[in-house]
Enzyme design. Structure first.
Site, PDB file in Angstrom:
ATOM      1  N   LYS A  10      -4.698  11.918 -28.481  1.00  0.00           N
ATOM      2  CA  LYS A  10      -5.458  13.396 -29.064  1.00  0.00           C
ATOM      3  C   LYS A  10      -4.490  13.819 -30.198  1.00  0.00           C
ATOM      4  O   LYS A  10      -3.266  13.598 -30.300  1.00  0.00           O
ATOM      5  CB  LYS A  10      -5.674  14.271 -28.058  1.00  0.00           C
ATOM      6  CG  LYS A  10      -6.678  13.738 -26.907  1.00  0.00           C
ATOM      7  CD  LYS A  10      -6.996  14.968 -26.097  1.00  0.00           C
ATOM      8  CE  LYS A  10      -7.992  14.457 -24.952  1.00  0.00           C
ATOM      9  NZ  LYS A  10      -8.330  15.651 -24.097  1.00  0.00           N
ATOM     10  N   TYR A  50     -18.481  14.081 -27.010  1.00  0.00           N
ATOM     11  CA  TYR A  50     -18.376  14.892 -25.889  1.00  0.00           C
ATOM     12  C   TYR A  50     -19.535  15.607 -25.326  1.00  0.00           C
ATOM     13  O   TYR A  50     -19.559  16.689 -24.926  1.00  0.00           O
ATOM     14  CB  TYR A  50     -17.223  15.974 -26.188  1.00  0.00           C
ATOM     15  CG  TYR A  50     -15.731  15.463 -25.648  1.00  0.00           C
ATOM     16  CD1 TYR A  50     -15.517  15.262 -24.495  1.00  0.00           C
ATOM     17  CD2 TYR A  50     -14.764  15.666 -26.669  1.00  0.00           C
ATOM     18  CE1 TYR A  50     -14.150  14.638 -24.077  1.00  0.00           C
ATOM     19  CE2 TYR A  50     -13.527  15.503 -26.445  1.00  0.00           C
ATOM     20  CZ  TYR A  50     -13.032  14.857 -25.253  1.00  0.00           C
ATOM     21  OH  TYR A  50     -11.849  14.487 -24.843  1.00  0.00           O
ATOM     22  N   PHE A  58     -15.863  25.821 -22.722  1.00  0.00           N
ATOM     23  CA  PHE A  58     -14.592  25.308 -23.782  1.00  0.00           C
ATOM     24  C   PHE A  58     -15.257  24.354 -24.841  1.00  0.00           C
ATOM     25  O   PHE A  58     -14.474  23.832 -25.527  1.00  0.00           O
ATOM     26  CB  PHE A  58     -13.587  24.807 -23.128  1.00  0.00           C
ATOM     27  CG  PHE A  58     -13.968  23.560 -21.956  1.00  0.00           C
ATOM     28  CD1 PHE A  58     -14.070  22.409 -22.545  1.00  0.00           C
ATOM     29  CD2 PHE A  58     -14.114  23.853 -20.708  1.00  0.00           C
ATOM     30  CE1 PHE A  58     -14.451  21.258 -21.878  1.00  0.00           C
ATOM     31  CE2 PHE A  58     -14.427  22.833 -19.812  1.00  0.00           C
ATOM     32  CZ  PHE A  58     -14.558  21.440 -20.275  1.00  0.00           C
ATOM     33  N   ARG A  86      -6.519   6.529 -15.918  1.00  0.00           N
ATOM     34  CA  ARG A  86      -6.522   7.763 -15.298  1.00  0.00           C
ATOM     35  C   ARG A  86      -5.357   8.299 -14.581  1.00  0.00           C
ATOM     36  O   ARG A  86      -4.805   9.340 -14.676  1.00  0.00           O
ATOM     37  CB  ARG A  86      -7.808   7.866 -14.532  1.00  0.00           C
ATOM     38  CG  ARG A  86      -9.433   7.901 -15.002  1.00  0.00           C
ATOM     39  CD  ARG A  86      -9.625   8.821 -16.176  1.00  0.00           C
ATOM     40  NE  ARG A  86      -9.625  10.135 -15.652  1.00  0.00           N
ATOM     41  CZ  ARG A  86     -10.172  11.212 -16.148  1.00  0.00           C
ATOM     42  NH1 ARG A  86     -10.763  11.199 -17.361  1.00  0.00           N
ATOM     43  NH2 ARG A  86      -9.990  12.470 -16.031  1.00  0.00           N
ATOM     44  N   THR A  92      -6.311  16.664 -15.443  1.00  0.00           N
ATOM     45  CA  THR A  92      -6.600  17.229 -16.858  1.00  0.00           C
ATOM     46  C   THR A  92      -5.480  18.357 -17.326  1.00  0.00           C
ATOM     47  O   THR A  92      -5.310  18.503 -18.423  1.00  0.00           O
ATOM     48  CB  THR A  92      -7.997  17.789 -16.630  1.00  0.00           C
ATOM     49  OG1 THR A  92      -8.815  16.798 -16.087  1.00  0.00           O
ATOM     50  CG2 THR A  92      -8.436  18.325 -17.767  1.00  0.00           C
ATOM     51  N   ARG A 103       0.137  13.148 -19.404  1.00  0.00           N
ATOM     52  CA  ARG A 103      -0.079  14.488 -19.640  1.00  0.00           C
ATOM     53  C   ARG A 103       1.179  15.286 -19.112  1.00  0.00           C
ATOM     54  O   ARG A 103       1.430  16.444 -19.772  1.00  0.00           O
ATOM     55  CB  ARG A 103      -1.177  14.899 -19.045  1.00  0.00           C
ATOM     56  CG  ARG A 103      -2.547  14.508 -19.724  1.00  0.00           C
ATOM     57  CD  ARG A 103      -3.853  14.434 -19.018  1.00  0.00           C
ATOM     58  NE  ARG A 103      -4.912  14.463 -19.616  1.00  0.00           N
ATOM     59  CZ  ARG A 103      -6.247  14.554 -19.470  1.00  0.00           C
ATOM     60  NH1 ARG A 103      -6.491  14.000 -18.116  1.00  0.00           N
ATOM     61  NH2 ARG A 103      -7.276  14.281 -20.144  1.00  0.00           N
ATOM     62  N   ASN A 113      -4.058  18.471 -24.116  1.00  0.00           N
ATOM     63  CA  ASN A 113      -3.443  17.455 -22.931  1.00  0.00           C
ATOM     64  C   ASN A 113      -3.225  16.044 -23.388  1.00  0.00           C
ATOM     65  O   ASN A 113      -3.231  15.111 -22.556  1.00  0.00           O
ATOM     66  CB  ASN A 113      -4.602  17.709 -21.608  1.00  0.00           C
ATOM     67  CG  ASN A 113      -5.772  17.218 -21.994  1.00  0.00           C
ATOM     68  OD1 ASN A 113      -6.034  16.718 -22.858  1.00  0.00           O
ATOM     69  ND2 ASN A 113      -6.620  17.242 -20.958  1.00  0.00           N
ATOM     70  N   HIS A 116      -7.119  11.034 -23.689  1.00  0.00           N
ATOM     71  CA  HIS A 116      -8.343  10.989 -23.114  1.00  0.00           C
ATOM     72  C   HIS A 116      -8.467   9.500 -22.440  1.00  0.00           C
ATOM     73  O   HIS A 116      -7.959   8.781 -23.119  1.00  0.00           O
ATOM     74  CB  HIS A 116      -9.614  10.978 -24.169  1.00  0.00           C
ATOM     75  CG  HIS A 116     -10.986  10.520 -23.654  1.00  0.00           C
ATOM     76  ND1 HIS A 116     -11.710  11.439 -23.129  1.00  0.00           N
ATOM     77  CD2 HIS A 116     -11.599   9.439 -23.669  1.00  0.00           C
ATOM     78  CE1 HIS A 116     -12.786  10.809 -22.493  1.00  0.00           C
ATOM     79  NE2 HIS A 116     -12.557   9.457 -23.210  1.00  0.00           N
ATOM     80  N   GLU A 127     -18.469   5.164 -24.516  1.00  0.00           N
ATOM     81  CA  GLU A 127     -17.137   5.365 -25.479  1.00  0.00           C
ATOM     82  C   GLU A 127     -16.668   4.419 -26.224  1.00  0.00           C
ATOM     83  O   GLU A 127     -16.379   4.678 -27.325  1.00  0.00           O
ATOM     84  CB  GLU A 127     -16.179   6.230 -24.468  1.00  0.00           C
ATOM     85  CG  GLU A 127     -16.630   7.205 -23.651  1.00  0.00           C
ATOM     86  CD  GLU A 127     -15.693   8.029 -23.005  1.00  0.00           C
ATOM     87  OE1 GLU A 127     -15.891   9.094 -22.312  1.00  0.00           O
ATOM     88  OE2 GLU A 127     -14.408   7.345 -22.684  1.00  0.00           O
TER      89      GLU A 127
END
Ligand code: IDP
Ligand code: MG
Length: 139
Positions: A10, A50, A58, A86, A92, A103, A113, A116, A127
């Site tokens: 990100k 998203y 948010f 993951r 998260t 993270r 964070n 993704h 995706e």
């Protein structure tokens, strides 16, 4: 079983020069980058990506963050790639993420964070196709 997942480094992690560290973690864990590019997403590109979160409080802030600067999008391939990524990412909220996770190392808070990762085979398929045509994926 070998599978593919979509990862995004990100804009916060790109800004802090964490791209190399994060890609190294993928490779060391057996997740091979088979597609990779840097893009600066427009607001509407983020909204489409998203869309499942549209009703969340948010959402507006998330879209502003994700379009605030360039990000690196990758397709990772390997055994159990979705679950493995993951686990590498951590929770998260970086404050709740396992020690040693991406993270924990690079996230600032539950929004900023660092990374993704797709959360199921169905979302991975959507995706990956959202960012990469088949001819840009190398396996
Ligand atoms: P995930 O990235 O761990 O799958 P999701 O619940 O799918 O988490 O949320 C997508 C992204 O939205 C998160 O990675 C984070 O950047 C942001 N986000 C999630 N929950 C919150 C929140 O409570 N406040 C602000 N941003 C959030
Ligand atoms: Mg998610």
């Amino acid at each position: 079983m070998s599978e593919r997942t979509l990862a995004i480094i990100k804009p916060d992690a790109v800004k802090k020069n964490a791209v190399g560290d994060i890609i190294n973690r993928y490779e060391q864990a057996g997740l091979k980058p088979v597609a990779i590019k840097m893009i600066h997403m427009s607001q509407s590109v983020v909204e489409g990506f998203y869309a499942v979160h549209k009703a969340r409080p948010f959402f507006g802030s998330l879209c502003a963050f994700m379009s605030s600067g360039p990000a690196v999008v990758l397709v990772l391939q390997g055994d159990n790639a979705i679950k493995k990524n993951r686990e590498l990412m951590g929770a998260t909220d970086p404050a709740k993420a396992d020690a040693g996770s991406i993270r924990k190392a690079h996230g600032a808070n539950i929004e900023f964070n660092a990374v993704h990762g797709s959360d199921s085979p169905e979302t991975a398929q959507f995706e990956i196709g959202y960012f990469f045509p088949g001819m840009e994926i190398f396996s």
